[in-house]
Scaffold this motif. Structure first.
Motif, PDB file in Angstrom:
ATOM      1  N   THR A 349       0.829  -1.207   0.000  1.00  0.00           N
ATOM      2  CA  THR A 349       0.000   0.000   0.000  1.00  0.00           C
ATOM      3  C   THR A 349       0.858   1.250   0.000  1.00  0.00           C
ATOM      4  N   GLY A 350       1.964   1.223   0.763  1.00  0.00           N
ATOM      5  CA  GLY A 350       2.866   2.372   0.794  1.00  0.00           C
ATOM      6  C   GLY A 350       3.487   2.669  -0.557  1.00  0.00           C
ATOM      7  N   ILE A 351       3.580   1.652  -1.403  1.00  0.00           N
ATOM      8  CA  ILE A 351       4.133   1.845  -2.752  1.00  0.00           C
ATOM      9  C   ILE A 351       3.070   2.305  -3.738  1.00  0.00           C
ATOM     10  N   PHE A 352       1.923   1.614  -3.747  1.00  0.00           N
ATOM     11  CA  PHE A 352       0.946   1.828  -4.814  1.00  0.00           C
ATOM     12  C   PHE A 352      -0.083   2.924  -4.516  1.00  0.00           C
ATOM     13  N   LEU A 353      -0.435   3.146  -3.258  1.00  0.00           N
ATOM     14  CA  LEU A 353      -1.434   4.173  -2.966  1.00  0.00           C
ATOM     15  C   LEU A 353      -0.963   5.564  -3.365  1.00  0.00           C
ATOM     16  N   PRO A 354       0.301   5.964  -3.080  1.00  0.00           N
ATOM     17  CA  PRO A 354       0.758   7.268  -3.569  1.00  0.00           C
ATOM     18  C   PRO A 354       0.745   7.371  -5.091  1.00  0.00           C
ATOM     19  N   ILE A 355       1.048   6.257  -5.775  1.00  0.00           N
ATOM     20  CA  ILE A 355       1.013   6.277  -7.244  1.00  0.00           C
ATOM     21  C   ILE A 355      -0.405   6.546  -7.735  1.00  0.00           C
ATOM     22  N   ILE A 356      -1.370   5.879  -7.122  1.00  0.00           N
ATOM     23  CA  ILE A 356      -2.770   6.084  -7.502  1.00  0.00           C
ATOM     24  C   ILE A 356      -3.179   7.528  -7.235  1.00  0.00           C
ATOM     25  N   ALA A 357      -2.786   8.059  -6.066  1.00  0.00           N
ATOM     26  CA  ALA A 357      -3.141   9.437  -5.725  1.00  0.00           C
ATOM     27  C   ALA A 357      -2.512  10.430  -6.693  1.00  0.00           C
ATOM     28  N   LEU A 358      -1.240  10.216  -7.054  1.00  0.00           N
ATOM     29  CA  LEU A 358      -0.567  11.122  -7.987  1.00  0.00           C
ATOM     30  C   LEU A 358      -1.185  11.043  -9.379  1.00  0.00           C
ATOM     31  N   TYR A 359      -1.488   9.838  -9.822  1.00  0.00           N
ATOM     32  CA  TYR A 359      -2.095   9.682 -11.146  1.00  0.00           C
ATOM     33  C   TYR A 359      -3.470  10.346 -11.180  1.00  0.00           C
ATOM     34  N   THR A 360      -4.254  10.138 -10.114  1.00  0.00           N
ATOM     35  CA  THR A 360      -5.583  10.760 -10.055  1.00  0.00           C
ATOM     36  C   THR A 360      -5.466  12.278 -10.097  1.00  0.00           C
ATOM     37  N   SER A 361      -4.516  12.828  -9.341  1.00  0.00           N
ATOM     38  CA  SER A 361      -4.319  14.283  -9.337  1.00  0.00           C
ATOM     39  C   SER A 361      -3.933  14.792 -10.717  1.00  0.00           C
ATOM     40  N   TRP A 362      -3.083  14.034 -11.418  1.00  0.00           N
ATOM     41  CA  TRP A 362      -2.663  14.436 -12.767  1.00  0.00           C
ATOM     42  C   TRP A 362      -3.849  14.441 -13.723  1.00  0.00           C
ATOM     43  N   VAL A 363      -4.728  13.432 -13.614  1.00  0.00           N
ATOM     44  CA  VAL A 363      -5.910  13.357 -14.480  1.00  0.00           C
ATOM     45  C   VAL A 363      -6.804  14.574 -14.263  1.00  0.00           C
ATOM     46  N   TYR A 364      -7.025  14.940 -13.009  1.00  0.00           N
ATOM     47  CA  TYR A 364      -7.881  16.095 -12.740  1.00  0.00           C
ATOM     48  C   TYR A 364      -7.244  17.387 -13.233  1.00  0.00           C
ATOM     49  N   LYS A 365      -5.917  17.453 -13.163  1.00  0.00           N
ATOM     50  CA  LYS A 365      -5.238  18.637 -13.675  1.00  0.00           C
ATOM     51  C   LYS A 365      -5.412  18.751 -15.183  1.00  0.00           C
ATOM     52  N   VAL A 366      -5.262  17.630 -15.894  1.00  0.00           N
ATOM     53  CA  VAL A 366      -5.410  17.624 -17.353  1.00  0.00           C
ATOM     54  C   VAL A 366      -6.836  17.996 -17.757  1.00  0.00           C
ATOM     55  N   LEU A 367      -7.815  17.515 -17.000  1.00  0.00           N
ATOM     56  CA  LEU A 367      -9.226  17.727 -17.343  1.00  0.00           C
ATOM     57  C   LEU A 367      -9.811  18.962 -16.670  1.00  0.00           C
ATOM     58  N   TRP A 368      -8.956  19.797 -16.083  1.00  0.00           N
ATOM     59  CA  TRP A 368      -9.451  20.970 -15.378  1.00  0.00           C
ATOM     60  C   TRP A 368     -10.158  21.927 -16.343  1.00  0.00           C
ATOM     61  N   GLY A 369     -11.189  22.564 -15.862  1.00  0.00           N
ATOM     62  CA  GLY A 369     -11.936  23.518 -16.671  1.00  0.00           C
ATOM     63  C   GLY A 369     -13.382  23.111 -16.813  1.00  0.00           C
ATOM     64  N   LYS A 370     -14.197  24.026 -17.295  1.00  0.00           N
ATOM     65  CA  LYS A 370     -15.625  23.793 -17.410  1.00  0.00           C
ATOM     66  C   LYS A 370     -15.978  23.074 -18.711  1.00  0.00           C
ATOM     67  N   VAL A 371     -17.062  22.328 -18.649  1.00  0.00           N
ATOM     68  CA  VAL A 371     -17.619  21.686 -19.836  1.00  0.00           C
ATOM     69  C   VAL A 371     -18.685  22.613 -20.403  1.00  0.00           C
ATOM     70  N   GLU A 372     -18.483  23.072 -21.620  1.00  0.00           N
ATOM     71  CA  GLU A 372     -19.418  23.999 -22.259  1.00  0.00           C
ATOM     72  C   GLU A 372     -20.219  23.266 -23.343  1.00  0.00           C
ATOM     73  N   GLU A 373     -21.317  23.863 -23.741  1.00  0.00           N
ATOM     74  CA  GLU A 373     -22.159  23.245 -24.768  1.00  0.00           C
ATOM     75  C   GLU A 373     -21.412  23.094 -26.085  1.00  0.00           C
ATOM     76  N   LYS A 374     -20.521  24.038 -26.385  1.00  0.00           N
ATOM     77  CA  LYS A 374     -19.765  23.935 -27.644  1.00  0.00           C
ATOM     78  C   LYS A 374     -18.813  22.733 -27.631  1.00  0.00           C
ATOM     79  N   ASP A 375     -18.382  22.327 -26.432  1.00  0.00           N
ATOM     80  CA  ASP A 375     -17.531  21.140 -26.339  1.00  0.00           C
ATOM     81  C   ASP A 375     -18.302  19.887 -26.739  1.00  0.00           C
TER      82      ASP A 375
END
Length: 383
Positions: A349-375
């Motif tokens: 858990t000490g190895i893989f949980l931080p990896i999961i947390a970092l990957y999740t944070s990166w995904v949210y950073k990439v997808l940051w912003g609002k979803v608009e109708e034009k999208d």
């Protein structure tokens, strides 16, 4: 010295009790807003395009968020085998209902826009509503039943016997907890929609979120009052060895009014948990009406953290009390896997949980912003 003996059995048991709480809170704080958005879909979006906007706020992230549920189930299986055996067998029909509802979500996402028919899309919208509402309700009902005690017993060979039925789970206190869960996750879904959308969708989400936040505060207060007045708690009578073998029958348990509040009297710092539950929900209510989008989501997460933590802290060291055979109740000290197993799992858990947390944070950073109708109208990958 053998490496796993660097940490005592008692310490490892407490660490895994905390980690189980972290995983459950992580699921509620991430996939919880997915469930909340599903519940709000037929109401926050009035046109087909608006509902597609709502769906696309969670479409790219819900699968990653659901990892926390898988991790929580895996942690129960590996760290607390008796808990897994009782909950997944005794709550079999309830678990099946949750899984069936969760399956509706990916199917709804994939098939909703396959046809232009308004009836077709409307039916899938309500299927997605069910996929959010049913798990939210049943998770809360399960917590309500755990607080009251579950009708299971253990034989002399530690074989588990479950004496309850599905409809017995639907008692008034459990349903109150279920409604609290629904309100809490609807508030969280609203906070996410306010962050990820604009215009009429965000306005409706703000209105529904305000109602859900007020309901969360009132239902949480009602649940605490009902727990104090009508639900007897459990306490260990006599001594128990935190480093002893995992044998739930080697202790004596008493049922007593107000026992679930004893930890707060003995350790006043634990009062921070229910306080955060109330303050987070009230803060989310204020923030929804003041336009602070990120702060609203964080305060909603804070409410989830406080509410779920208060349950765990109230029950400690119990993790699953038995209403028909109190001495068979499962606790942190007598229902875990072996010392070595807990240590090996902790290293992994000490190895893989931080990896999961970092990957999740990166995904949210990439997808940051609002979803608009034009999208939706111009994008080639929208749901």
């Amino acid at each position: 010295m053998i490496l796993h003996e660097l940490l005592t059995y008692e310490t490892l048991r407490v660490i895994w009790w905390v980690l189980l709480g972290v995983l459950l809170i992580g699921f509620a704080a991430t996939d919880g807003f997915d469930l909340g958005v599903g519940m709000l879909l037929p109401f926050a979006g009035q046109t087909d395009l608006e509902r597609r906007v709502v769906i696309n706020t969670i479409g790219p992230v819900w699968e990653g968020n659901q990892v926390w549920l898988v991790l929580g189930g895996g942690a129960i299986f590996a760290a607390w085998p008796p808990l897994y055996a009782v909950s997944f067998s005794g709550f079999y029909i309830a678990m099946f209902a949750i899984l069936a509802a969760l399956i509706l979500r990916p199917v709804g996402f994939k098939y909703r826009s396959k046809r232009e028919s308004a009836l077709w899309r409307g039916n899938w919208d309500w299927a997605l509503f069910v996929g959010g509402f049913v798990p939210s309700l049943i998770f809360g009902v399960a917590v309500g039943n755990v607080l009251q005690g579950v009708p299971f017993r253990l034989g002399s060979d530690l074989r588990i016997f479950y004496d309850g039925g599905f409809f017995g789970l639907l008692n008034p206190f459990a349903l109150l907890c279920g409604l609290l869960s629904v309100a809490m996750l609807a508030m969280h879904g609203s906070a996410w929609l306010v962050l990820k959308t604009s215009g009429p969708v965000a306005g409706r989400a703000r209105r529904f979120g305000s109602w859900a936040a007020m309901a969360t505060v009132l239902l949480y207060a009602a649940g605490g009052l009902a727990l104090w007045l009508f639900v007897d708690g459990y306490r260990i009578a006599g001594a128990i060895d935190p480093n002893g073998p995992s044998n739930p029958l080697a202790k004596t348990v008493e049922i007593a009014p107000g026992a679930w509040f004893a930890n707060y009297a003995a350790h006043p710092w634990m009062l921070a948990a229910p306080a955060l539950g109330f303050l987070g929900a009230l803060g989310a209510l204020w923030s929804l009406n003041s336009g602070h989008e990120v702060r609203t989501l964080l305060l909603s997460k804070l409410a989830i953290f406080g509410i779920i933590s208060s349950v765990g802290l109230s029950m400690f060291p119990f993790i699953l009390p038995s209403s028909v055979m109190p001495g068979a109740s499962l606790t942190v000290w007598d229902a875990s896997s072996s010392h070595l197993t807990l240590f090996i799992m902790l290293v992994c858990t000490g190895i893989f949980l931080p990896i999961i947390a970092l990957y999740t944070s990166w995904v949210y950073k990439v997808l940051w912003g609002k979803v608009e109708e034009k999208d939706i109208t111009e994008g080639g990958h929208a749901y």
